[in-house]
Write an enzyme that holds these catalytic residues in place. Structure first.
Site, PDB file in Angstrom:
ATOM      1  N   GLU A 368       0.892  -1.227   0.085  1.00 51.50           N
ATOM      2  CA  GLU A 368       0.384  -0.335   0.266  1.00 51.50           C
ATOM      3  C   GLU A 368       0.843   1.647   0.145  1.00 51.50           C
ATOM      4  O   GLU A 368       0.322   2.099   0.682  1.00 51.50           O
ATOM      5  CB  GLU A 368      -1.258   0.127   1.208  1.00 51.50           C
ATOM      6  CG  GLU A 368      -1.778  -0.716   1.059  1.00 51.50           C
ATOM      7  CD  GLU A 368      -2.982  -1.259   2.362  1.00 51.50           C
ATOM      8  OE1 GLU A 368      -2.961  -0.852   3.089  1.00 51.50           O
ATOM      9  OE2 GLU A 368      -3.649  -2.350   2.469  1.00 51.50           O
ATOM     10  N   ASN A 417       2.480  -4.652  -2.587  1.00 54.43           N
ATOM     11  CA  ASN A 417       0.582  -5.179  -3.660  1.00 54.43           C
ATOM     12  C   ASN A 417      -0.329  -4.394  -2.468  1.00 54.43           C
ATOM     13  O   ASN A 417       0.255  -3.132  -1.885  1.00 54.43           O
ATOM     14  CB  ASN A 417       0.548  -6.288  -1.894  1.00 54.43           C
ATOM     15  CG  ASN A 417      -1.194  -6.416  -1.097  1.00 54.43           C
ATOM     16  OD1 ASN A 417      -1.334  -7.231  -2.401  1.00 54.43           O
ATOM     17  ND2 ASN A 417      -1.258  -6.879  -0.384  1.00 54.43           N
ATOM     18  N   HIS A 458     -10.537  -6.165  -2.372  1.00 51.85           N
ATOM     19  CA  HIS A 458     -11.582  -5.401  -1.632  1.00 51.85           C
ATOM     20  C   HIS A 458     -12.792  -5.124  -2.664  1.00 51.85           C
ATOM     21  O   HIS A 458     -12.850  -3.356  -2.707  1.00 51.85           O
ATOM     22  CB  HIS A 458     -10.921  -5.106   0.179  1.00 51.85           C
ATOM     23  CG  HIS A 458      -9.733  -5.853   0.557  1.00 51.85           C
ATOM     24  ND1 HIS A 458      -9.529  -6.369   0.791  1.00 51.85           N
ATOM     25  CD2 HIS A 458      -8.671  -5.374   0.873  1.00 51.85           C
ATOM     26  CE1 HIS A 458      -9.210  -7.074   1.855  1.00 51.85           C
ATOM     27  NE2 HIS A 458      -7.574  -6.241   1.588  1.00 51.85           N
ATOM     28  N   GLU A 486      -6.473 -10.332  -1.622  1.00 54.04           N
ATOM     29  CA  GLU A 486      -6.724  -9.750   0.140  1.00 54.04           C
ATOM     30  C   GLU A 486      -8.382 -10.212  -0.916  1.00 54.04           C
ATOM     31  O   GLU A 486      -9.388  -9.245  -0.302  1.00 54.04           O
ATOM     32  CB  GLU A 486      -6.579  -9.027  -0.241  1.00 54.04           C
ATOM     33  CG  GLU A 486      -4.430  -8.958   0.576  1.00 54.04           C
ATOM     34  CD  GLU A 486      -4.773  -8.370   1.601  1.00 54.04           C
ATOM     35  OE1 GLU A 486      -5.461  -6.967   2.096  1.00 54.04           O
ATOM     36  OE2 GLU A 486      -3.737  -7.353   1.666  1.00 54.04           O
ATOM     37  N   ASP A 488     -12.470  -9.957  -0.895  1.00 56.30           N
ATOM     38  CA  ASP A 488     -13.745 -10.256  -0.599  1.00 56.30           C
ATOM     39  C   ASP A 488     -14.834  -9.097  -1.280  1.00 56.30           C
ATOM     40  O   ASP A 488     -14.072  -7.558  -1.523  1.00 56.30           O
ATOM     41  CB  ASP A 488     -13.242  -9.987   1.176  1.00 56.30           C
ATOM     42  CG  ASP A 488     -12.925  -8.762   1.202  1.00 56.30           C
ATOM     43  OD1 ASP A 488     -12.856  -7.671   0.213  1.00 56.30           O
ATOM     44  OD2 ASP A 488     -12.705  -8.427   2.491  1.00 56.30           O
TER      45      ASP A 488
HETATM   46  O1  9MR Z   1      -7.403  -8.091   8.319  1.00 54.02           O
HETATM   47  C1  9MR Z   1      -6.576  -7.419   9.084  1.00 54.02           C
HETATM   48  C2  9MR Z   1      -7.062  -7.071  10.200  1.00 54.02           C
HETATM   49  O2  9MR Z   1      -7.567  -8.132  11.403  1.00 54.02           O
HETATM   50  C3  9MR Z   1      -6.443  -5.785  10.733  1.00 54.02           C
HETATM   51  O3  9MR Z   1      -6.748  -5.510  12.460  1.00 54.02           O
HETATM   52  C4  9MR Z   1      -6.071  -4.514   9.869  1.00 54.02           C
HETATM   53  C5  9MR Z   1      -5.362  -4.120  10.641  1.00 54.02           C
HETATM   54  O4  9MR Z   1      -4.834  -2.362   9.780  1.00 54.02           O
HETATM   55  O5  9MR Z   1      -4.978  -5.399   8.572  1.00 54.02           O
HETATM   56  C6  9MR Z   1      -6.237  -6.293   7.869  1.00 54.02           C
HETATM   57  O6  9MR Z   1      -5.473  -7.012   6.706  1.00 54.02           O
HETATM   58  C7  9MR Z   1      -5.290  -5.452   5.929  1.00 54.02           C
HETATM   59  C8  9MR Z   1      -3.742  -6.641   4.956  1.00 54.02           C
HETATM   60  O7  9MR Z   1      -3.157  -6.882   6.484  1.00 54.02           O
HETATM   61  C9  9MR Z   1      -3.590  -5.448   3.938  1.00 54.02           C
HETATM   62  N1  9MR Z   1      -4.744  -4.539   2.827  1.00 54.02           N
HETATM   63  C10 9MR Z   1      -5.751  -4.774   3.966  1.00 54.02           C
HETATM   64  C11 9MR Z   1      -6.617  -6.126   5.552  1.00 54.02           C
HETATM   65  C12 9MR Z   1      -7.842  -5.253   5.521  1.00 54.02           C
HETATM   66  O8  9MR Z   1      -7.275  -3.924   6.059  1.00 54.02           O
END
Ligand code: 9MR
Length: 765
Positions: A368, A417, A458, A486, A488
Site C-alpha cells: 500500500e 501489494n 477488497h 485479499e 472479498d
Molecule cells: O484483516 C486485517 C485485520 O485483522 C487487521 O486489524 C488490519 C489492520 O490494519 O489489517 C487487516 O488486513 C489488511 C491487510 O493486512 C492489508 N490490506 C488491507 C487489509 C484489510 O484492512
C-alpha cells in the site's frame, strides 16, 4: 504451559483425590492404528483414568489379534473402521473403487466377527479422503471422522509436552481428539500424554467420551457419508461437506485464504485445508507482530502457524515486510535520520525474510505505498503515500526494500501489494513504478527485482469487472506475475444480506473468477481475505464465501463453478434501466426557469445510495440540435459547501453517455457535470466544461440548477436515446457528504462507469 509429567501423578489425582468441576462440555477421544503390542498398556491407562474411547482399528491387525480386539470391546470402548491394510484410499492413494470397497468391507466384517458389533464410524488412513472413498463409506452406512483435535503424535521429533499442548490448545466442545495407539515413533510418548490430557481437560470442565457417546450427548445422529471433524456444533456437514474449492482450480492458480496462529489444529483449519492450498497470515507476520521492540523478534506464533500449514501440505505466502500500518513507531518515527530508518528497515527485512526462507513461496515486500486515485500517475514518485518510511527515507525506500528482501531470500517471489488497483490512475502509477524499477534492475538473482503485483481486491457489488480486467492486462504487460491477494466482496450491512444481495455477491465473485480463469496463465494465486463472514475484518458487510455458521453461501458456489452459477442465476440479476423523455425546445438559462419547462415531465431523483436520506429532487430535460438542457430542483438540503471536495458540497451532477453504449469507463462521448447551489462548477473530464452554461437559485432549503450541456460527439435526432443520470449530493452541517440521491444508477460508480445510467429518449412532436 507448565505441566506435571510422569509418575502417573495426574492420573491418580484424576481418579479420586481431585475435585473436577461439573462438566459442561464434551469431547471425544480416539486412537488409531491398533490393535498392537501397546493395546494392553493403553487400555490400562484408560481404565485407570476411567475413560472410554473410540479405537479405529486396522482390519488385518484385528484378524491377527482377535484377543486384543475383544479386550478393547469388552472394556467398553467403541471400535471404528480404519481400512484393512492401511493402504492409501483417498486422493493420494492408488486404490480403485473396488479395492476401497473390499478394504472397508473386510474390516467391518472381521470387527463384527470378533466383537459381534459392526462399526458405524470410519477414519481414513493418513486422513486421506476422496469423493470415491466418501461414496463407499456412505454406501456402507458409516460416517467419516476427520482429524478434529489432533495431537500430531505421529511426528518423528514431537515430545510428550508438544502432544499435550497440541491437544489442549485446540480442544473445544464437540471436538474429537486424534491420537495413536501405535505409530512409527515412540508410542510411549502418547501413552504418557493421555493421563495429563485427561486431567487438564477435566479441570477445564470437559467430559471425555467415545465418538458415539459424543454424538448421543449432542443429540446428533451422524449421517452416512458425512465427514465430522467435530460433533454438535455449527460446523457439521456444512463447510466441510462441500466440494473442495481448490480442486476447481488445479493447474490454474493457487487458491488461498487467511488464518491466525490460534486456528492451528482447530476444525476451522480443517475447512481451510479442505478448500485452499495456500495460506496468508492475516496479522501474525506483520512488523508489529514480529518485532514490536527493537531487536526482539517474536516468531513463536507465526512459526507455529507456518509449520502447521506446511505439515498439512499447504503453501504459505508472507505478508508483509514493509507497511505504513501495524508497524512499531520506533522503526520510522518522526525525526529519525535517514540512515537509522534504513538500518531499521533492512534489519527487519533481512531477519524476517531469512527466518522464513524456504517456508514461504512469496512475500508482500511492500504494501500500500501508492495513494488513492493519484492525480499524476505518470510520476510514480509523486504518487507515493507520505508514509513514515517515505518521510524518513525518501522515494528510494521502495527499491531499497525490494533489494534487501531479494538478498535475504532469493528463492521467494517478491510482490508489490495494494488495494483499489481497479482504479486506473492507481494502477498506472503502480505500473510505472514496477516498470522503472525492473528496467533499472533487470538481473537480481537472475530476474528483475519485482516478481509480482498483488491486487488486493477488497471489492463491492458495484466493482466493475472491466476495470479489474484493464488493470490485470496492464500488469501482465509488464511480464510480472499477478496475484489477487485479499479478495472479498461487500454486500449488505449490519451483518445481514437479502436474498438478492447473496445472489448479486455470487455474481460478482463469478464474474471475477471467470476473468481469473481467462488469465490463469499469468496468475500465481487468488486468496480470499477471511474464511467466514463472522471472522472477516469487514464482518458487517458479509464479504466471504462462508456465513457465520460456516455454511457455504451462494458466493461459494459461484467460485466453485462461475459459469453454471451465472447461467442459473442470470434471470434474477437483470435490473432494467429507467427510461425518461427529453422534450424538444431551447430554453433561456437564467435564475428563473423559462416557462418552456412547464410542460416537460419531471423524473424523480430519489433513490438513496447512503444510509442517510437527505436532499432529493426532480429533473427535467429539453434538447435541440446543439445542447441538452437540464433543470434540477432540489429539496430538503442543508446548504453547505465547506468541503474542499466538490462532490461533498450540496450540489447536483448530471452524467451523459451520448452514444448510450454503456461502457464501463469514460470515453470521449461521456461526461460528468457538477454545479453546486452557488453555481460553482466542476467537470470530468475537465474539457467537458467547454461551452457549458449554468445558473442556480436558492430558496431556503431548496435550490434549482439549470444547465446547458453542449453535445460533444453526436448530432442528436428525434426518437434517439442517450445514456443519462442525475445525482444530488447532500452535505451535513459539518460539510461532509451524508446523502446521495440518484435517478437510475445506484452503483455509486457513475463518475467512471456509464453502464448503470438510465436512458433518455429525445422526443420531438
Ligand atoms: O484483516 C486485517 C485485520 O485483522 C487487521 O486489524 C488490519 C489492520 O490494519 O489489517 C487487516 O488486513 C489488511 C491487510 O493486512 C492489508 N490490506 C488491507 C487489509 C484489510 O484492512
Amino acid at each position: 504451559m507448565a505441566l506435571v509429567l510422569g509418575g502417573g501423578c495426574a492420573s491418580r489425582e484424576g481418579q479420586g483425590r481431585h475435585q473436577y468441576p461439573v462438566p459442561e462440555m464434551t469431547i471425544a477421544i480416539s486412537f488409531d492404528d491398533g490393535p498392537s503390542e501397546k493395546t494392553e498398556q493403553l487400555l490400562a491407562v484408560l481404565r485407570e483414568n476411567n475413560v472410554k474411547a473410540t479405537f479405529f482399528l486396522v482390519g488385518q491387525l484385528v484378524e491377527n489379534n482377535p484377543e486384543k480386539t475383544r479386550l478393547i470391546f469388552t472394556e467398553g470402548h467403541e471400535i471404528g473402521n480404519h481400512s484393512y491394510g492401511f493402504e492409501g484410499l483417498g486422493k493420494n492413494g492408488k486404490a480403485g473403487e473396488a479395492a476401497i470397497r473390499e478394504s472397508l468391507r473386510a474390516t467391518s466384517a472381521i470387527i463384527k466377527e470378533t466383537t459381534g458389533k459392526e462399526p458405524v464410524y470410519f477414519r481414513a488412513p493418513n486422513l486421506d479422503y476422496s469423493d470415491t472413498l466418501t461414496g463407499v463409506v456412505k454406501d456402507m452406512g458409516m460416517s467419516l471422522i476427520g482429524a478434529g483435535v489432533s495431537g500430531r503424535d505421529w511426528e518423528a521429533d514431537i515430545s510428550t509436552e508438544e502432544i499435550i499442548s497440541n491437544i489442549l490448545g485446540a480442544a473445544k466442545d464437540g471436538g474429537i481428539i486424534l491420537l495413536h495407539e501405535r505409530h512409527s515413533g515412540d508410542t510411549e510418548r502418547t501413552i504418557r500424554a493421555v493421563p495429563v490430557i485427561v486431567h487438564e481437560l477435566r479441570l477445564r470442565g470437559y467430559e471425555i467420551v467415545s465418538v458415539g457417546e459424543l454424538a448421543k450427548k449432542k443429540g446428533v445422529s451422524p449421517e452416512a457419508g458425512i465427514r465430522y471433524d467435530s460433533i454438535g456444533n455449527a460446523m457439521n456437514g456444512r463447510a466441510d461437506n462441500t466440494p473442495p474449492l481448490k480442486e476447481s482450480y488445479i493447474n490454474q492458480f493457487l487458491i488461498g485464504n487467511v488464518m491466525s496462529p490460534g486456528e492451528t489444529g482447530t476444525p476451522r483449519f480443517d475447512i481451510l485445508s479442505r478448500h485452499f492450498n495456500v495460506i496468508t497470515a492475516e496479522n501474525a507476520m506483520k512488523p508489529s507482530s514480529l518485532q514490536r521492540e527493537k531487536g526482539i523478534f517474536t516468531f513463536e506464533q507465526a512459526d507455529r502457524m507456518v509449520d502447521a500449514v506446511l505439515a498439512q501440505g499447504l503453501k504459505v505466502h508472507g505478508h508483509t515486510l514493509a507497511w505504513h500500518q501495524q508497524s512499531p513507531d520506533w522503526m520510522n518515527h518522526e525525526g529519525i535520520s535517514r540512515s537509522e530508518a534504513m538500518e531499521n528497515l533492512s534489519a527487519h527485512v533481512k531477519t524476517v525474510a531469512a527466518h522464513f526462507k524456504g517456508r514461504v513461496i512469496s512475500w508482500d515486500v511492500l504494501n500500500e505505498a501508492i495513494i488513492d486515485n493519484p492525480p499524476e500517475p505518470a510520476d510514480w514518485r509523486a504518487s507515493l503515500r507520505q508514509s513514515p518510511w517515505y518521510k524518513a527515507i525518501g522515494p528510494d525506500y521502495v527499491e531499497f526494500v525490494f533489494k534487501t528482501a531479494r538478498e535475504a531470500d532469493p528463492g521467494a517471489k517478491l510482490y508489490y501489494n495494494d488495494y483499489n488497483l481497479d482504479n486506473q490512475n492507481k494502477a498506472l502509477a503502480v505500473y510505472n513504478m514496477v516498470r522503472e524499477l525492473n528496467e533499472k534492475n533487470p538481473d537480481t538473482g537472475g530476474r528483475p527485482l519485482i516478481d509480482g503485483v498483488g491486487m488486493q481486491g477488497h471489492y463491492r457489488l458495484n466493482t466493475n469487472t472491466d476495470n479489474v480486467r484493464l488493470s490485470m492486462e496492464r500488469f501482465i504487460s509488464l511480464g510480472v506475475e499477478l496475484s489477487i491477494t485479499e479478495l472479498d466482496i461487500q454486500a449488505g450491512s449490519d451483518s445481514r444480506q437479502t436474498d438478492r444481495q447473496l445472489v448479486e455477491q455470487g455474481a460478482v465473485y463469478a464474474g471475477l473468477f471467470s476473468l481469473f480463469r481467462e488469465y490463469a496463465a499469468h496468475i500465481g494465486r487468488v486468496s480470499i481475505w477471511g474464511l467466514d463472514d463472522g471472522s472477516s475484518w469487514r464482518s458487517a458487510a458479509s464479504p466471504c464465501l462462508f456465513d457465520r455458521e460456516l455454511k457455504a453461501k451462494p458466493a461459494f458456489y459461484a467460485v466453485l463453478n462461475p459459469v453454471s452459477f451465472i447461467a442459473e442465476n442470470s434471470i434474477k440479476l437483470i435490473r432494467e434501466a429507467k427510461q425518461g423523455e427529453a422534450s424538444y425546445g431551447t430554453p433561456v438559462i437564467g435564475p428563473n426557469p423559462d416557462p418552456l419547462w412547464n410542460n416537460v415531465p419531471a423524473l424523480p431523483v430519489d433513490q438513496y445510495l447512503m444510509a442517510w436520506q437527505g436532499a432529493s429532487g426532480t429533473v427535467k430535460a429539453l434538447w435541440d440540435e446543439k445542447n441538452l438542457y437540464v433543470l434540477v430542483q432540489v429539496h430538503n438540503a442543508e446548504l453547505n459547501k465547506a468541503s474542499p471536495n466538490t462532490y461533498e458540497q450540496d450540489s447536483v451532477e448530471v452524467f451523459i453517455d451520448e452514444d448510450n453504449q454503456k461502457t464501463s469507463f469514460f470515453r470521449k462521448d461521456d461526461g460528468q457535470y457538477r454545479v453546486n447551489f452557488d453555481n460553482e462548477t466542476s467537470f470530468n473530464p475537465p474539457s467537458a466544461g467547454t461551452g457549458f452554461v449554468s445558473a442556480a437559485a436558492v430558496r431556503e432549503k431548496s435550490y434549482t440548477v439549470t444547465m446547458t450541456i453542449p453535445f460533444k460527439t453526436i448530432v442528436p435526432a428525434a426518437d434517439s436515446f442517450i445514456g443519462f443520470d442525475v445525482q444530488i449530493n447532500g452535505a451535513s452541517a459539518q460539510g461532509i457528504r451524508q446523502s446521495v440521491a440518484v435517478w437510475n444508477d445506484t452503483t455509486g460508480n457513475s463518475f467512471q462507469d456509464t453502464s448503470g445510467y438510465g436512458v433518455l429518449k429525445l422526443i420531438k412532436n
